[in-house]
Scaffold this motif. Structure first.
Motif, PDB file in Angstrom:
ATOM      1  N   VAL A  73     -41.070  30.998 -89.247  1.00  0.00           N
ATOM      2  CA  VAL A  73     -41.683  31.241 -87.937  1.00  0.00           C
ATOM      3  C   VAL A  73     -40.711  30.857 -86.831  1.00  0.00           C
ATOM      4  O   VAL A  73     -40.174  29.751 -86.822  1.00  0.00           O
ATOM      5  CB  VAL A  73     -42.986  30.423 -87.786  1.00  0.00           C
ATOM      6  N   GLN A  74     -40.475  31.796 -85.906  1.00  0.00           N
ATOM      7  CA  GLN A  74     -39.643  31.511 -84.736  1.00  0.00           C
ATOM      8  C   GLN A  74     -40.047  32.449 -83.608  1.00  0.00           C
ATOM      9  O   GLN A  74     -39.901  33.671 -83.724  1.00  0.00           O
ATOM     10  CB  GLN A  74     -38.158  31.692 -85.060  1.00  0.00           C
ATOM     11  N   ASP A  75     -40.565  31.900 -82.519  1.00  0.00           N
ATOM     12  CA  ASP A  75     -40.808  32.711 -81.330  1.00  0.00           C
ATOM     13  C   ASP A  75     -39.471  33.223 -80.799  1.00  0.00           C
ATOM     14  O   ASP A  75     -38.455  32.510 -80.871  1.00  0.00           O
ATOM     15  CB  ASP A  75     -41.488  31.880 -80.231  1.00  0.00           C
ATOM     16  N   ILE A  76     -39.465  34.441 -80.265  1.00  0.00           N
ATOM     17  CA  ILE A  76     -38.234  35.003 -79.721  1.00  0.00           C
ATOM     18  C   ILE A  76     -38.537  35.499 -78.313  1.00  0.00           C
ATOM     19  O   ILE A  76     -38.782  36.692 -78.081  1.00  0.00           O
ATOM     20  CB  ILE A  76     -37.672  36.128 -80.615  1.00  0.00           C
ATOM     21  N   ASP A  77     -38.526  34.562 -77.379  1.00  0.00           N
ATOM     22  CA  ASP A  77     -38.844  34.877 -75.984  1.00  0.00           C
ATOM     23  C   ASP A  77     -37.664  34.673 -75.045  1.00  0.00           C
ATOM     24  O   ASP A  77     -37.639  35.238 -73.946  1.00  0.00           O
ATOM     25  CB  ASP A  77     -40.020  34.015 -75.504  1.00  0.00           C
ATOM     26  N   THR A  78     -36.699  33.853 -75.432  1.00  0.00           N
ATOM     27  CA  THR A  78     -35.566  33.532 -74.575  1.00  0.00           C
ATOM     28  C   THR A  78     -34.263  33.750 -75.359  1.00  0.00           C
ATOM     29  O   THR A  78     -34.283  33.825 -76.599  1.00  0.00           O
ATOM     30  CB  THR A  78     -35.620  32.068 -74.126  1.00  0.00           C
ATOM     31  N   PRO A  79     -33.119  33.825 -74.675  1.00  0.00           N
ATOM     32  CA  PRO A  79     -31.839  33.938 -75.404  1.00  0.00           C
ATOM     33  C   PRO A  79     -31.626  32.799 -76.398  1.00  0.00           C
ATOM     34  O   PRO A  79     -31.070  33.014 -77.483  1.00  0.00           O
ATOM     35  CB  PRO A  79     -30.803  33.911 -74.277  1.00  0.00           C
ATOM     36  N   GLU A  80     -32.063  31.599 -76.051  1.00  0.00           N
ATOM     37  CA  GLU A  80     -31.927  30.487 -76.996  1.00  0.00           C
ATOM     38  C   GLU A  80     -32.774  30.734 -78.245  1.00  0.00           C
ATOM     39  O   GLU A  80     -32.325  30.471 -79.378  1.00  0.00           O
ATOM     40  CB  GLU A  80     -32.350  29.177 -76.335  1.00  0.00           C
ATOM     41  N   ASP A  81     -33.994  31.238 -78.055  1.00  0.00           N
ATOM     42  CA  ASP A  81     -34.843  31.578 -79.196  1.00  0.00           C
ATOM     43  C   ASP A  81     -34.148  32.604 -80.100  1.00  0.00           C
ATOM     44  O   ASP A  81     -34.206  32.513 -81.333  1.00  0.00           O
ATOM     45  CB  ASP A  81     -36.174  32.179 -78.731  1.00  0.00           C
ATOM     46  N   TRP A  82     -33.526  33.594 -79.465  1.00  0.00           N
ATOM     47  CA  TRP A  82     -32.845  34.645 -80.225  1.00  0.00           C
ATOM     48  C   TRP A  82     -31.737  34.037 -81.095  1.00  0.00           C
ATOM     49  O   TRP A  82     -31.631  34.357 -82.287  1.00  0.00           O
ATOM     50  CB  TRP A  82     -32.261  35.682 -79.267  1.00  0.00           C
ATOM     51  N   ASP A  83     -30.936  33.157 -80.513  1.00  0.00           N
ATOM     52  CA  ASP A  83     -29.846  32.530 -81.262  1.00  0.00           C
ATOM     53  C   ASP A  83     -30.395  31.710 -82.435  1.00  0.00           C
ATOM     54  O   ASP A  83     -29.838  31.738 -83.544  1.00  0.00           O
ATOM     55  CB  ASP A  83     -29.021  31.638 -80.343  1.00  0.00           C
ATOM     56  N   LEU A  84     -31.466  30.968 -82.194  1.00  0.00           N
ATOM     57  CA  LEU A  84     -32.081  30.181 -83.266  1.00  0.00           C
ATOM     58  C   LEU A  84     -32.601  31.082 -84.374  1.00  0.00           C
ATOM     59  O   LEU A  84     -32.448  30.785 -85.565  1.00  0.00           O
ATOM     60  CB  LEU A  84     -33.209  29.323 -82.701  1.00  0.00           C
ATOM     61  N   ALA A  85     -33.217  32.195 -83.991  1.00  0.00           N
ATOM     62  CA  ALA A  85     -33.764  33.120 -84.984  1.00  0.00           C
ATOM     63  C   ALA A  85     -32.654  33.727 -85.833  1.00  0.00           C
ATOM     64  O   ALA A  85     -32.797  33.863 -87.050  1.00  0.00           O
ATOM     65  CB  ALA A  85     -34.570  34.220 -84.286  1.00  0.00           C
ATOM     66  N   GLU A  86     -31.552  34.099 -85.201  1.00  0.00           N
ATOM     67  CA  GLU A  86     -30.444  34.673 -85.967  1.00  0.00           C
ATOM     68  C   GLU A  86     -29.877  33.655 -86.956  1.00  0.00           C
ATOM     69  O   GLU A  86     -29.567  33.994 -88.107  1.00  0.00           O
ATOM     70  CB  GLU A  86     -29.350  35.159 -85.021  1.00  0.00           C
ATOM     71  N   ALA A  87     -29.758  32.410 -86.515  1.00  0.00           N
ATOM     72  CA  ALA A  87     -29.230  31.374 -87.402  1.00  0.00           C
ATOM     73  C   ALA A  87     -30.185  31.112 -88.562  1.00  0.00           C
ATOM     74  O   ALA A  87     -29.763  30.988 -89.719  1.00  0.00           O
ATOM     75  CB  ALA A  87     -28.989  30.084 -86.615  1.00  0.00           C
ATOM     76  N   LEU A  88     -31.490  31.035 -88.261  1.00  0.00           N
ATOM     77  CA  LEU A  88     -32.480  30.798 -89.300  1.00  0.00           C
ATOM     78  C   LEU A  88     -32.518  31.963 -90.287  1.00  0.00           C
ATOM     79  O   LEU A  88     -32.585  31.760 -91.506  1.00  0.00           O
ATOM     80  CB  LEU A  88     -33.853  30.601 -88.659  1.00  0.00           C
ATOM     81  N   PHE A  89     -32.463  33.178 -89.769  1.00  0.00           N
ATOM     82  CA  PHE A  89     -32.482  34.368 -90.623  1.00  0.00           C
ATOM     83  C   PHE A  89     -31.292  34.345 -91.581  1.00  0.00           C
ATOM     84  O   PHE A  89     -31.428  34.660 -92.774  1.00  0.00           O
ATOM     85  CB  PHE A  89     -32.439  35.618 -89.744  1.00  0.00           C
ATOM     86  N   GLN A  90     -30.134  33.962 -91.068  1.00  0.00           N
ATOM     87  CA  GLN A  90     -28.932  33.902 -91.896  1.00  0.00           C
ATOM     88  C   GLN A  90     -29.113  32.929 -93.054  1.00  0.00           C
ATOM     89  O   GLN A  90     -28.702  33.202 -94.180  1.00  0.00           O
ATOM     90  CB  GLN A  90     -27.721  33.488 -91.049  1.00  0.00           C
ATOM     91  N   VAL A  91     -29.778  31.808 -92.801  1.00  0.00           N
ATOM     92  CA  VAL A  91     -29.971  30.786 -93.821  1.00  0.00           C
ATOM     93  C   VAL A  91     -30.978  31.233 -94.872  1.00  0.00           C
ATOM     94  O   VAL A  91     -30.699  31.168 -96.080  1.00  0.00           O
ATOM     95  CB  VAL A  91     -30.427  29.459 -93.189  1.00  0.00           C
ATOM     96  N   ILE A  92     -32.142  31.719 -94.440  1.00  0.00           N
ATOM     97  CA  ILE A  92     -33.200  31.972 -95.418  1.00  0.00           C
ATOM     98  C   ILE A  92     -33.039  33.311 -96.131  1.00  0.00           C
ATOM     99  O   ILE A  92     -33.662  33.529 -97.173  1.00  0.00           O
ATOM    100  CB  ILE A  92     -34.600  31.877 -94.780  1.00  0.00           C
ATOM    101  N   LYS A  93     -32.198  34.206 -95.597  1.00  0.00           N
ATOM    102  CA  LYS A  93     -31.985  35.500 -96.262  1.00  0.00           C
ATOM    103  C   LYS A  93     -30.790  35.505 -97.192  1.00  0.00           C
ATOM    104  O   LYS A  93     -30.538  36.479 -97.873  1.00  0.00           O
ATOM    105  CB  LYS A  93     -31.818  36.601 -95.199  1.00  0.00           C
ATOM    106  N   CYS A  94     -30.043  34.413 -97.194  1.00  0.00           N
ATOM    107  CA  CYS A  94     -28.861  34.356 -98.073  1.00  0.00           C
ATOM    108  C   CYS A  94     -29.265  34.185 -99.543  1.00  0.00           C
ATOM    109  O   CYS A  94     -30.255  33.548 -99.832  1.00  0.00           O
ATOM    110  CB  CYS A  94     -27.952  33.202 -97.663  1.00  0.00           C
TER     111      CYS A  94
END
Length: 228
Positions: A207-228
């Protein structure tokens, strides 16, 4: 008939063109469309948008865009329930007979087909209006702090200062991914968070809200970790 409706307006302010911005190589909205199709839950996957570019991208990934959303429900004040009601009534006017519908957000790259199936099963498990994604808070909300007018700190619930964490009731929040509901509930705009709703619990890492540029960066980092 079961349908998915993905609201995706073009006027995102904090992250311009958020719904079709590339996220790990694909337009953001593609993840929601693909999860809906792979789930096998839906007779139709519809995108409700006011933007022709979003409409083109949505169709490339397999969604239908049978109408362009009117401007009066595409501004900053239009609610999700407004958008859902419009889409349902438009589709029914074309002859569709809709039983259940899933509002699936366009900015939900972590949504899984299996979670959408869980949501449908939850909705069917009782006399419910809705079943939606949720997750637990990482810290007891009973110990939340606020800053007062003097800039110092106060507890929202000071009576729980000495309460053990394990004795506090666990709290949950909307995960912002999907909202299954009956067509009647959405058309009547009944409140989603109520006694006739059930939560489909997701792990916090999904779960990650994506409302701000910071949220976007966090989501990309999290996605990279859990999809590996």
């Amino acid at each position: 008939m079961n349908i998915a409706i993905i609201p995706a307006r073009g006027g995102s302010k904090r992250i311009p063109r958020k719904n079709i911005k590339l996220f790990h190589g694909k337009p953001m909205i593609a993840y929601s469309i693909e999860a809906a199709i792979k789930s096998g839950c839906f007779d139709k996957v519809i995108v409700s948008t006011d933007d022709t570019e979003i409409a083109d991208v949505a169709q490339q990934f397999g969604a239908q865009v049978p109408f362009i959303r009117p401007a009066d429900i595409a501004d900053d004040y239009a609610t999700t329930l407004d958008v859902m009601k419009h889409a349902l009534e438009w589709l029914e006017a074309q002859g569709d007979v809709i039983d259940n519908v899933c509002c699936l957000y366009a900015t939900a790259p972590f949504v899984l087909p299996s979670n959408l199936k869980q949501g449908y099963e939850a909705l069917q498990s009782g006399e419910l209006d809705y079943a939606f994604s949720a997750t637990s808070y990482a810290f007891p909300i009973q110990r939340a702090l606020k800053l007062n007018a003097e800039g110092t700190v106060e507890m929202f619930q000071p009576e729980h200062f000495n309460t053990r964490s394990q004795d506090l009731i666990e709290a949950y929040h909307d995960a912002g991914q999907f909202y299954w509901g009956t067509a009647d509930a959405f058309k009547a705009k009944r409140p989603i968070f109520g006694v006739k709703s059930k939560a489909v619990l997701l792990p916090r890492k999904q779960v990650q809200d994506i409302d701000t540029p910071e949220d976007w960066d966090l989501a990309e980092a999290l996605f990279q970790v859990i999809k590996c």
